[in-house]
Scaffold this active site. Structure first.
Site, mmCIF file in Angstrom:
data_model
loop_
_atom_site.group_PDB
_atom_site.id
_atom_site.type_symbol
_atom_site.label_atom_id
_atom_site.label_comp_id
_atom_site.label_asym_id
_atom_site.label_seq_id
_atom_site.Cartn_x
_atom_site.Cartn_y
_atom_site.Cartn_z
ATOM 1 N N LYS A 124 6.728 9.223 2.102
ATOM 2 C CA LYS A 124 6.832 9.525 3.524
ATOM 3 C C LYS A 124 8.159 9.017 4.109
ATOM 4 O O LYS A 124 8.746 9.655 4.976
ATOM 5 C CB LYS A 124 5.645 8.923 4.277
ATOM 6 C CG LYS A 124 4.300 9.482 3.803
ATOM 7 C CD LYS A 124 4.177 10.948 4.123
ATOM 8 C CE LYS A 124 3.158 11.717 3.341
ATOM 9 N NZ LYS A 124 1.770 11.516 3.571
ATOM 10 N N ASP A 172 1.641 17.864 -0.645
ATOM 11 C CA ASP A 172 1.901 16.972 0.490
ATOM 12 C C ASP A 172 3.230 17.233 1.201
ATOM 13 O O ASP A 172 3.298 17.110 2.415
ATOM 14 C CB ASP A 172 1.867 15.517 0.017
ATOM 15 C CG ASP A 172 1.739 14.526 1.148
ATOM 16 O OD1 ASP A 172 1.025 14.828 2.124
ATOM 17 O OD2 ASP A 172 2.355 13.445 1.076
ATOM 18 N N TYR A 176 0.832 -1.210 0.000
ATOM 19 C CA TYR A 176 0.000 0.000 0.000
ATOM 20 C C TYR A 176 0.872 1.269 0.000
ATOM 21 O O TYR A 176 1.827 1.382 0.790
ATOM 22 C CB TYR A 176 -0.940 0.044 1.227
ATOM 23 C CG TYR A 176 -1.469 1.449 1.396
ATOM 24 C CD1 TYR A 176 -2.507 1.914 0.572
ATOM 25 C CD2 TYR A 176 -0.875 2.349 2.277
ATOM 26 C CE1 TYR A 176 -2.930 3.231 0.648
ATOM 27 C CE2 TYR A 176 -1.303 3.665 2.349
ATOM 28 C CZ TYR A 176 -2.330 4.099 1.532
ATOM 29 O OH TYR A 176 -2.736 5.408 1.593
ATOM 30 N N ALA A 187 -5.185 13.382 4.960
ATOM 31 C CA ALA A 187 -6.628 13.341 4.715
ATOM 32 C C ALA A 187 -7.396 14.455 5.439
ATOM 33 O O ALA A 187 -8.515 14.264 5.905
ATOM 34 C CB ALA A 187 -7.208 11.963 5.062
ATOM 35 N N GLY A 241 -7.417 17.580 3.813
ATOM 36 C CA GLY A 241 -7.723 18.561 2.775
ATOM 37 C C GLY A 241 -6.538 19.305 2.182
ATOM 38 O O GLY A 241 -6.730 20.372 1.593
ATOM 39 N N LYS A 242 -5.320 18.773 2.309
ATOM 40 C CA LYS A 242 -4.165 19.475 1.714
ATOM 41 C C LYS A 242 -4.323 19.588 0.197
ATOM 42 O O LYS A 242 -4.083 20.632 -0.387
ATOM 43 C CB LYS A 242 -2.848 18.758 2.038
ATOM 44 C CG LYS A 242 -2.329 19.044 3.438
ATOM 45 C CD LYS A 242 -0.852 18.712 3.610
ATOM 46 C CE LYS A 242 -0.523 17.262 3.391
ATOM 47 N NZ LYS A 242 -1.226 16.342 4.279
ATOM 48 N N HIS A 262 5.594 18.259 6.181
ATOM 49 C CA HIS A 262 4.367 17.666 5.623
ATOM 50 C C HIS A 262 3.451 18.810 5.193
ATOM 51 O O HIS A 262 2.420 19.060 5.817
ATOM 52 C CB HIS A 262 3.715 16.806 6.712
ATOM 53 C CG HIS A 262 2.631 15.904 6.229
ATOM 54 N ND1 HIS A 262 1.637 15.437 7.048
ATOM 55 C CD2 HIS A 262 2.390 15.361 5.019
ATOM 56 C CE1 HIS A 262 0.831 14.649 6.357
ATOM 57 N NE2 HIS A 262 1.260 14.588 5.128
ATOM 58 N N ASP A 281 -14.076 28.573 -0.650
ATOM 59 C CA ASP A 281 -14.272 29.735 0.219
ATOM 60 C C ASP A 281 -13.110 29.944 1.191
ATOM 61 O O ASP A 281 -13.023 30.996 1.832
ATOM 62 C CB ASP A 281 -15.613 29.602 0.959
ATOM 63 C CG ASP A 281 -16.779 29.811 0.004
ATOM 64 O OD1 ASP A 281 -16.742 30.803 -0.748
ATOM 65 O OD2 ASP A 281 -17.708 28.964 -0.025
ATOM 66 N N ASN A 282 -12.239 28.950 1.294
ATOM 67 C CA ASN A 282 -11.047 29.164 2.127
ATOM 68 C C ASN A 282 -10.171 30.287 1.566
ATOM 69 O O ASN A 282 -9.314 30.824 2.260
ATOM 70 C CB ASN A 282 -10.243 27.866 2.267
ATOM 71 C CG ASN A 282 -11.004 26.847 3.099
ATOM 72 O OD1 ASN A 282 -11.839 27.212 3.923
ATOM 73 N ND2 ASN A 282 -10.741 25.564 2.882
ATOM 74 N N ASN A 289 -9.892 5.390 2.461
ATOM 75 C CA ASN A 289 -8.530 5.856 2.141
ATOM 76 C C ASN A 289 -8.142 5.465 0.710
ATOM 77 O O ASN A 289 -6.969 5.293 0.405
ATOM 78 C CB ASN A 289 -7.524 5.280 3.147
ATOM 79 C CG ASN A 289 -6.161 5.953 3.052
ATOM 80 O OD1 ASN A 289 -6.068 7.170 2.831
ATOM 81 N ND2 ASN A 289 -5.094 5.183 3.198
ATOM 82 N N SER A 290 -9.131 5.308 -0.169
ATOM 83 C CA SER A 290 -8.795 5.008 -1.570
ATOM 84 C C SER A 290 -8.134 6.240 -2.185
ATOM 85 O O SER A 290 -8.389 7.369 -1.761
ATOM 86 C CB SER A 290 -10.041 4.597 -2.342
ATOM 87 O OG SER A 290 -11.052 5.568 -2.212
ATOM 88 N N ARG A 291 -7.313 6.009 -3.174
ATOM 89 C CA ARG A 291 -6.419 7.073 -3.640
ATOM 90 C C ARG A 291 -6.362 7.153 -5.157
ATOM 91 O O ARG A 291 -6.657 6.183 -5.861
ATOM 92 C CB ARG A 291 -4.990 6.771 -3.152
ATOM 93 C CG ARG A 291 -4.839 6.719 -1.642
ATOM 94 C CD ARG A 291 -4.492 8.058 -1.090
ATOM 95 N NE ARG A 291 -4.534 8.110 0.371
ATOM 96 C CZ ARG A 291 -4.023 9.118 1.057
ATOM 97 N NH1 ARG A 291 -3.431 10.123 0.455
ATOM 98 N NH2 ARG A 291 -4.113 9.144 2.373
#
Ligand code: SAT
Ligand code: MN
Length: 628
Positions: free
Chosen positions: A208, A279, A199, A251, A253-254, A228, A495-496, A367-369
């Site tokens: 990482k 990331d 994975y 997970a 929202g980056k 990170h 909106d951020n 956590n699918s990517r």
């Protein structure tokens, strides 16, 4: 045939092959032809499923074993000679024991298989920032993902030359046995060994393992930082540009923030947001005394669920070609992909475990990517391949906090900013195995990724501050405040931009005014531009309020963490900030009688014109979005 004469590389590859005993060794040269062949081979073996090539050209689906869907923090070790050097928040194993253990597991495990040798660069090949790695693996999936996520091929070996050093990475899939899964880091030997997983974060060793855990250790010794963090650039209507780096746990929202599409009236005025990275940031002090950042990666390994046209159109477009999807659902009507939050449920689909989906449970793993090339991204920055990186005006920390933490606040200075980062907590997500939604300390979003003692990491941040003549300003944001019914109180996503604008206005030579609170500077509600948003300014005021009593408790909790977990290596500067916070949050008997906590205007800064705000009624919509 070996693609290099570098003795160290040849010795490393030889040591891996004599240990794992593969039938064949294939060197990855990075050519389109070789990659094409490997995809065909993976389709034949079932490792990849070819998707609809008209709708999703060059896109594939991969399913992992059900026991292998996320990073395994409790099986991830930092193996330093001295246990103390790995520190209190890492799992530690004696290097000798770790080598023996993993070598025994990997011994002979590639019999009957092919071993691939991947030369790769983190950063633009040949740039001052770049570092080379060699990953040896028996997984085509890993080769194909590394080929998207990093710069792969012969030019990396050329850059290494005859004698250059590199980060060694051995990945052996073995039997994907969760009980014998280990992700071992040997920072003192520049080595990574990963066994029994297939994975993402456990096996794409450039990500990482190297670009954060090993690199953070290198950065401490060499005077730079591996963080990170996403990196984004904002272009203003007058065409000036400013860059922000932002750290959020996995997970949270980056990717969405990095690819943000501003609200219409910002676009009309000429604002633009461009993505440098989603990331990881490698950050150095430039000759001009500012911090300069690069994204060492070459693609995005983003969380699929929740990604849709509204939340992140740019990410969706990025995944429309040349993408590998992992553990999403397969829409069998048209051989495309589906996940929760993408669109209406498809009529027929196969869930991430490979079974027909009856509408119960999740079709895609949480956590699918998607693994997608950065060049695909409609808003990729023209500075993406810049060798010197981009100069940072602001560093932003953020977590997932239902309460306490306001929408945004600014730290008083670098040291206080480091304190704010060190004190971060966030609710856990599906990116790692274990319970989700549990509040935990995650300093600078680096808890699972710091390759050495967390107290020394804090000290490194403080030391870096001494070298930066023109430091970026440091902020904290929280998109995830909830009301008592569990509704999100801020719309998030595009909106951020309204918050980013305030942040950058605080970084200008003529900063917008702010209120000083016990924890730092918060915006005056009127200074957040709400134009075009159906949103109640009262709610905004609520999520900008700093409650002293709540923050006194926070301070006590931080103190418990400092004392009880991190311990003696915490720099004095951070203790001073903690004491100041406690002092600022002490509530007098009179104040208890008349809440909320008093605010005073930030008189140190010259007030400037306020941004237009046309708040409209109504409260933030009930939202189930999970990454804003
Ligand atoms: O699985 S990864 O570590 O690559 C992604 C993440 O958890 O941030
Ligand atoms: Mn991440």
């Amino acid at each position: 045939m070996a693609l290099t004469k570098n003795k160290k590389v040849l010795e490393f590859v030889e040591s891996c092959s004599s240990l794992t005993q593969p039938d064949n060794i294939v060197w990855i040269d990075g050519s389109a032809n070789q990659i094409k062949q490997l995809k065909e081979e993976a389709v034949k073996s079932g490792e990849l499923i070819k998707l609809n090539q008209n709708l999703l050209p060059d896109c594939y689906l991969h399913r992992t074993k059900v026991n292998d869907v996320a990073r395994v923090e409790d099986r991830t070790f930092i193996c330093t000679k001295n246990k103390d050097d790995a520190g209190p928040v890492n799992y530690w194993m004696d290097p000798k024991q770790a080598y023996e253990l993993t070598r025994e597991i990997a011994r002979g495990s590639m019999k009957g298989r092919t071993m691939y040798v991947i030369p790769y660069s983190m950063g633009v090949v040949g740039s001052d920032f770049a570092k080379i790695g060699i990953e040896v693996t028996d997984s085509i999936y890993v080769v194909l993902n590394m080929n998207i996520m990093t710069r792969v091929g012969v030019n990396c070996l050329k850059a290494l030359g005859k004698n250059g050093d590199f980060i060694k990475g051995l990945h052996a899939k073995c039997n994907v046995d969760a009980d014998n899964r280990y992700i071992m880091h040997f920072p003192e030997d520049n080595t990574i060994i990963s066994v029994n997983s297939a994975y993402g974060g456990n096996v794409l060793l450039g990500k990482k393992c190297f670009a954060l855990r090993i690199a953070s250790y290198l950065g401490k010794n060499e005077g730079w930082m591996a963080e990170h963090m996403l990196i984004l650039g904002v272009t203003f209507p007058d065409q000036t540009k400013k860059y922000i780096a932002a750290a959020f746990p996995s997970a949270c929202g980056k990717t969405n923030l990095a690819m943000l599409i501003p609200p219409k009236h910002y676009l009309d005025k000429g604002y633009k947001v461009e993505c440098v990275g989603d990331d990881i940031a490698w950050i150095r002090v430039g000759e001009d005394g500012r911090l300069w950042a690069v994204n060492p990666e070459n693609g995005f390994f983003g969380v699929a669920p929740g990604t849709n046209e509204k939340s992140n159109l740019n990410a969706l477009e990025t995944t429309r070609r040349g993408t590998i999807f992992t553990n999403v659902a397969l829409n069998t009507d048209d051989m495309t992909v589906w996940w929760e939050g993408l669109s209406e449920k498809p009529e027929h689909c196969i869930d991430w475990t490979g079974k027909p989906w009856n509408g119960e449970g999740k079709a895609a793993h949480p956590n699918s990517r998607f693994t997608a090339p950065a060049v695909n991204c409609p808003c990729v920055s023209p500075d993406f391949n810049s060798k010197k990186g981009v100069p940072l005006s602001a560093i932003v920390f953020g977590g997932r906090r239902a309460s306490a933490t306001p929408l945004v606040y600014q730290s008083r200075d670098w040291k206080h900013g480091v304190f704010v980062g060190s004190a971060m907590s966030s609710e856990t997500t599906a990116a790692a195995t274990g319970a989700t939604g549990v509040l935990r300390h995650d300093p600078m979003a680096m808890k699972p990724f710091t390759g050495y003692h967390m107290g020394d990491y804090f000290a490194h941040w403080i030391d870096m501050g001494k070298k930066i003549k023109n430091p970026p300003k440091i902020f904290n944001v929280n998109w995830f405040r909830q009301d008592k019914n569990g509704n999100f109180m801020w719309p998030g996503f595009g909106d951020n931009m309204r918050v980013l604008e305030w942040i950058l206005k605080r970084c200008s030579d003529n900063p917008v005014d702010a209120e000083e609170t016990p924890i730092g500077f918060v915006p005056k509600a009127e200074d957040i531009d709400l134009t075009g948003l159906d949103y109640d300014i009262g709610t905004l005021k609520e999520i900008l309020t700093v409650d002293k009593q709540t923050w006194f408790k926070e301070a006590e909790e931080i103190e418990n963490y400092y004392n009880g977990v991190i311990g003696s290596r915490i720099p004095d500067e951070l203790w001073a900030c903690l004491n100041e916070l406690k002092e600022n949050c002490k509530v007098t008997a009179r104040e208890t009688a008349k809440k909320p906590a008093a605010k005073k205007t930030d008189t140190a800064k010259k007030p400037t014109a306020k941004s237009p705000s046309s708040a409209k009624k109504a409260t933030a919509a009930k939202s189930t979005a999970n990454k804003k």
